[in-house]
Write a protein that holds these residues in place. Structure first.
Motif, PDB file in Angstrom:
ATOM      1  N   SER A 127       0.835  -1.205   0.000  1.00  0.00           N
ATOM      2  CA  SER A 127       0.000   0.000   0.000  1.00  0.00           C
ATOM      3  C   SER A 127       0.868   1.252   0.000  1.00  0.00           C
ATOM      4  O   SER A 127       0.528   2.265  -0.609  1.00  0.00           O
ATOM      5  N   LEU A 128       2.018   1.161   0.694  1.00  0.00           N
ATOM      6  CA  LEU A 128       2.969   2.278   0.717  1.00  0.00           C
ATOM      7  C   LEU A 128       3.507   2.536  -0.700  1.00  0.00           C
ATOM      8  O   LEU A 128       3.543   3.680  -1.170  1.00  0.00           O
ATOM      9  N   ILE A 129       3.883   1.453  -1.385  1.00  0.00           N
ATOM     10  CA  ILE A 129       4.396   1.569  -2.762  1.00  0.00           C
ATOM     11  C   ILE A 129       3.281   2.110  -3.668  1.00  0.00           C
ATOM     12  O   ILE A 129       3.512   2.978  -4.517  1.00  0.00           O
ATOM     13  N   ALA A 130       2.056   1.590  -3.469  1.00  0.00           N
ATOM     14  CA  ALA A 130       0.921   2.031  -4.293  1.00  0.00           C
ATOM     15  C   ALA A 130       0.698   3.528  -4.124  1.00  0.00           C
ATOM     16  O   ALA A 130       0.433   4.236  -5.102  1.00  0.00           O
ATOM     17  N   GLY A 131       0.824   4.010  -2.900  1.00  0.00           N
ATOM     18  CA  GLY A 131       0.662   5.441  -2.649  1.00  0.00           C
ATOM     19  C   GLY A 131       1.748   6.247  -3.333  1.00  0.00           C
ATOM     20  O   GLY A 131       1.505   7.311  -3.893  1.00  0.00           O
ATOM     21  N   ALA A 132       2.976   5.692  -3.307  1.00  0.00           N
ATOM     22  CA  ALA A 132       4.113   6.400  -3.907  1.00  0.00           C
ATOM     23  C   ALA A 132       3.936   6.543  -5.424  1.00  0.00           C
ATOM     24  O   ALA A 132       4.252   7.584  -5.986  1.00  0.00           O
ATOM     25  N   VAL A 133       3.465   5.474  -6.075  1.00  0.00           N
ATOM     26  CA  VAL A 133       3.339   5.548  -7.544  1.00  0.00           C
ATOM     27  C   VAL A 133       2.086   6.302  -7.971  1.00  0.00           C
ATOM     28  O   VAL A 133       2.002   6.788  -9.105  1.00  0.00           O
ATOM     29  N   SER A 134       1.140   6.433  -7.056  1.00  0.00           N
ATOM     30  CA  SER A 134      -0.152   7.025  -7.426  1.00  0.00           C
ATOM     31  C   SER A 134      -0.023   8.445  -7.991  1.00  0.00           C
ATOM     32  O   SER A 134      -0.405   8.710  -9.124  1.00  0.00           O
ATOM     33  N   GLY A 135       0.532   9.338  -7.194  1.00  0.00           N
ATOM     34  CA  GLY A 135       0.641  10.724  -7.639  1.00  0.00           C
ATOM     35  C   GLY A 135       1.618  10.885  -8.790  1.00  0.00           C
ATOM     36  O   GLY A 135       1.452  11.748  -9.640  1.00  0.00           O
ATOM     37  N   LEU A 136       2.657  10.001  -8.801  1.00  0.00           N
ATOM     38  CA  LEU A 136       3.691  10.112  -9.839  1.00  0.00           C
ATOM     39  C   LEU A 136       3.145   9.766 -11.212  1.00  0.00           C
ATOM     40  O   LEU A 136       3.461  10.413 -12.205  1.00  0.00           O
ATOM     41  N   LEU A 137       2.338   8.709 -11.258  1.00  0.00           N
ATOM     42  CA  LEU A 137       1.913   8.178 -12.555  1.00  0.00           C
ATOM     43  C   LEU A 137       0.441   8.454 -12.869  1.00  0.00           C
ATOM     44  O   LEU A 137      -0.042   8.071 -13.926  1.00  0.00           O
ATOM     45  N   GLY A 138      -0.275   9.090 -11.969  1.00  0.00           N
ATOM     46  CA  GLY A 138      -1.695   9.373 -12.227  1.00  0.00           C
ATOM     47  C   GLY A 138      -2.568   8.139 -12.124  1.00  0.00           C
ATOM     48  O   GLY A 138      -3.586   8.027 -12.794  1.00  0.00           O
ATOM     49  N   VAL A 139      -2.152   7.175 -11.297  1.00  0.00           N
ATOM     50  CA  VAL A 139      -2.945   5.950 -11.133  1.00  0.00           C
ATOM     51  C   VAL A 139      -3.430   5.866  -9.679  1.00  0.00           C
ATOM     52  O   VAL A 139      -2.932   6.579  -8.814  1.00  0.00           O
ATOM     53  N   GLY A 140      -4.383   4.969  -9.430  1.00  0.00           N
ATOM     54  CA  GLY A 140      -4.903   4.850  -8.069  1.00  0.00           C
ATOM     55  C   GLY A 140      -4.056   3.945  -7.199  1.00  0.00           C
ATOM     56  O   GLY A 140      -4.097   4.001  -5.986  1.00  0.00           O
ATOM     57  N   GLY A 141      -3.302   3.043  -7.854  1.00  0.00           N
ATOM     58  CA  GLY A 141      -2.445   2.108  -7.114  1.00  0.00           C
ATOM     59  C   GLY A 141      -3.081   0.737  -6.954  1.00  0.00           C
ATOM     60  O   GLY A 141      -2.486  -0.151  -6.368  1.00  0.00           O
ATOM     61  N   GLY A 142      -4.274   0.537  -7.488  1.00  0.00           N
ATOM     62  CA  GLY A 142      -4.960  -0.760  -7.389  1.00  0.00           C
ATOM     63  C   GLY A 142      -4.163  -1.878  -8.039  1.00  0.00           C
ATOM     64  O   GLY A 142      -4.200  -3.022  -7.588  1.00  0.00           O
ATOM     65  N   ILE A 143      -3.408  -1.537  -9.075  1.00  0.00           N
ATOM     66  CA  ILE A 143      -2.641  -2.563  -9.793  1.00  0.00           C
ATOM     67  C   ILE A 143      -1.538  -3.162  -8.921  1.00  0.00           C
ATOM     68  O   ILE A 143      -1.063  -4.263  -9.177  1.00  0.00           O
ATOM     69  N   VAL A 144      -1.150  -2.463  -7.864  1.00  0.00           N
ATOM     70  CA  VAL A 144      -0.176  -3.009  -6.904  1.00  0.00           C
ATOM     71  C   VAL A 144      -0.927  -3.717  -5.775  1.00  0.00           C
ATOM     72  O   VAL A 144      -0.576  -4.821  -5.361  1.00  0.00           O
ATOM     73  N   LYS A 145      -1.999  -3.067  -5.277  1.00  0.00           N
ATOM     74  CA  LYS A 145      -2.673  -3.563  -4.073  1.00  0.00           C
ATOM     75  C   LYS A 145      -3.458  -4.857  -4.296  1.00  0.00           C
ATOM     76  O   LYS A 145      -3.346  -5.793  -3.497  1.00  0.00           O
ATOM     77  N   VAL A 146      -4.250  -4.903  -5.373  1.00  0.00           N
ATOM     78  CA  VAL A 146      -5.131  -6.071  -5.565  1.00  0.00           C
ATOM     79  C   VAL A 146      -4.333  -7.376  -5.647  1.00  0.00           C
ATOM     80  O   VAL A 146      -4.627  -8.326  -4.915  1.00  0.00           O
ATOM     81  N   PRO A 147      -3.282  -7.463  -6.508  1.00  0.00           N
ATOM     82  CA  PRO A 147      -2.543  -8.736  -6.560  1.00  0.00           C
ATOM     83  C   PRO A 147      -1.854  -9.089  -5.246  1.00  0.00           C
ATOM     84  O   PRO A 147      -1.847 -10.260  -4.851  1.00  0.00           O
ATOM     85  N   VAL A 148      -1.295  -8.102  -4.543  1.00  0.00           N
ATOM     86  CA  VAL A 148      -0.603  -8.411  -3.279  1.00  0.00           C
ATOM     87  C   VAL A 148      -1.602  -8.890  -2.224  1.00  0.00           C
ATOM     88  O   VAL A 148      -1.378  -9.885  -1.528  1.00  0.00           O
ATOM     89  N   LEU A 149      -2.737  -8.181  -2.114  1.00  0.00           N
ATOM     90  CA  LEU A 149      -3.750  -8.582  -1.122  1.00  0.00           C
ATOM     91  C   LEU A 149      -4.246  -9.989  -1.401  1.00  0.00           C
ATOM     92  O   LEU A 149      -4.471 -10.772  -0.484  1.00  0.00           O
ATOM     93  N   ASN A 150      -4.400 -10.313  -2.696  1.00  0.00           N
ATOM     94  CA  ASN A 150      -4.921 -11.636  -3.039  1.00  0.00           C
ATOM     95  C   ASN A 150      -3.854 -12.726  -2.907  1.00  0.00           C
ATOM     96  O   ASN A 150      -4.083 -13.752  -2.281  1.00  0.00           O
ATOM     97  N   ALA A 151      -2.684 -12.479  -3.497  1.00  0.00           N
ATOM     98  CA  ALA A 151      -1.679 -13.546  -3.563  1.00  0.00           C
ATOM     99  C   ALA A 151      -0.926 -13.740  -2.254  1.00  0.00           C
ATOM    100  O   ALA A 151      -0.496 -14.845  -1.958  1.00  0.00           O
ATOM    101  N   PHE A 152      -0.742 -12.687  -1.468  1.00  0.00           N
ATOM    102  CA  PHE A 152       0.108 -12.807  -0.279  1.00  0.00           C
ATOM    103  C   PHE A 152      -0.642 -12.607   1.043  1.00  0.00           C
ATOM    104  O   PHE A 152      -0.186 -13.048   2.078  1.00  0.00           O
ATOM    105  N   CYS A 153      -1.754 -11.880   1.031  1.00  0.00           N
ATOM    106  CA  CYS A 153      -2.401 -11.540   2.308  1.00  0.00           C
ATOM    107  C   CYS A 153      -3.672 -12.341   2.584  1.00  0.00           C
ATOM    108  O   CYS A 153      -4.362 -12.078   3.570  1.00  0.00           O
ATOM    109  N   GLY A 154      -3.993 -13.266   1.704  1.00  0.00           N
ATOM    110  CA  GLY A 154      -5.115 -14.158   1.975  1.00  0.00           C
ATOM    111  C   GLY A 154      -6.498 -13.566   1.740  1.00  0.00           C
ATOM    112  O   GLY A 154      -7.497 -14.110   2.218  1.00  0.00           O
TER     113      GLY A 154
END
Lengths: 266, 92
Positions: free
Chosen positions: A157-184
């Protein structure tokens, strides 16, 4: 103008299906295909991400898919990441950023594809989901899920926040796979919780872009008008897709976007 | 407020924000007027902020202090971003 509305609709549809804001598709489409200047594209993307995330979150809240408490905890890391992103960005070139981000997405894509057949749910309803876990209704069945490796989710989520403002994205592309694949977290709950969070992440950056006069009209209006109804449709359709199909779609998106970003950085 | 009631309240806030911004953006684009479009974008940006306010109030009413504090922190970050934005706008 119609092309801009359609572009917003297409990215909103795919974004809401997968729990993303759609910015990761919108920025390259606007800059590379429609030759919109990068700052105007990022500003339009942030506004469109808010539209997509808010519409998807409303639908998913109605279905009981959003884990609000987990979303809040992860939002803390995202907000810190947003601040850290500004500091880190100054130390990295855009090419280094793109290569690092592209490779990370590629690895996540492979992990998602490899795990597409595995489920994160427990059928025994007597199991305590814990403070941050939850229950998930799928058809006639109800499942329990527990949150594992929370520190890893916070880091993502920290990384997602960092890329969000830089690239104009929400960061879901980082959060969704990590939450699913690693956080159960089951893919539907991960996607729904992600859309709940990214509206706030995108709004924090959007305020700044708006105040600087980077939100171009009617470009942003057209994109947002396309994204709004398409996101409602996408969030409604996601219920009809099987969890495995959603994971495979996510893996394809991660590999495609990761490859494009890595190539752009080389 | 029970959990489901809080979810419903947040859902209603999101729905109102989306409806208001959708009407302003569509009307502004159809009439070729920039003012309604600008207000539509402001309404859209305010939507996640308002849902955070409602969620914070709900958690405080539930006496869920830890999550209310977490929610307040995020509201603070969003508020500081808005403050910076207003300073930038005032300086333009």
């Amino acid at each position: 103008m119609a092309l801009l509305v359609l572009t917003g609709a297409a990215t909103g549809l795919v974004g809401s299906l997968l729990g993303l804001g759609g910015g990761v598709f919108l920025v390259p489409l606007l800059t590379l295909a429609l030759h919109v200047p990068i700052r105007a594209a990022i500003a339009a993307s942030l506004i469109s991400v808010i539209a997509t995330a808010s519409a998807s979150a409303a639908v998913n809240l109605n279905r009981g898919l959003v884990n609000m408490r987990l979303g809040l905890v992860l939002e803390v890391a995202t907000s810190v990441g947003g601040l850290a992103g500004g500091l880190t960005a100054a130390r990295l070139t855009q090419h280094q950023l793109f290569v690092a981000f592209g490779l990370t997405l590629g690895v996540m894509g492979v992990v998602m594809a490899a795990r597409s057949g595995r489920r994160n749910v427990i059928s025994d309803l007597a199991v305590d989901p814990g403070r941050l876990g939850g229950r998930l209704q799928e058809g006639a069945s109800t499942y329990v899920y527990r949150v594992r490796r929370l520190p890893f989710g916070l880091f993502a989520s920290l990384i997602a926040g960092a890329v969000s403002g830089l690239l104009g994205v929400g960061g879901g592309i980082v959060k969704v796979p990590v939450l699913n694949a690693f956080c159960g977290i089951p893919i539907r709950a991960a996607a729904a919780t992600s859309t709940f969070m990214i509206g706030v992440t995108a709004a924090a950056s959007a305020f700044i872009y708006f105040s600087r006069g980077d939100v171009a009209l009617p470009l942003t209006t057209a994109v947002a008008i396309g994204a709004l109804p398409a996101s409602l449709l996408g969030a409604s359709l996601s219920d009809r897709l099987r969890a495995r199909s959603l994971k495979v779609m996510m893996a394809v998106v991660l590999l495609a976007v990761g490859a494009r970003m890595a190539l752009e950085g080389m | 407020m029970p959990e489901r009631g809080l979810e419903r309240a947040v859902e209603v806030v999101l729905g109102i924000g989306l409806l208001a911004s959708g009407l302003l953006l569509t009307g502004g684009l159809a009439l070729g007027r920039f003012a309604p479009q600008r207000w539509g974008i402001i309404a859209l940006m305010a939507t996640p902020a308002m849902r955070l306010v409602v969620l914070t109030v709900g958690l405080l009413r539930e006496r869920d202090w830890i999550f209310a504090a977490v929610s307040l922190w995020i509201l603070g970050v969003l508020g500081s971003s808005l403050w910076v934005a207003l300073r930038i706008a005032a300086g333009r």
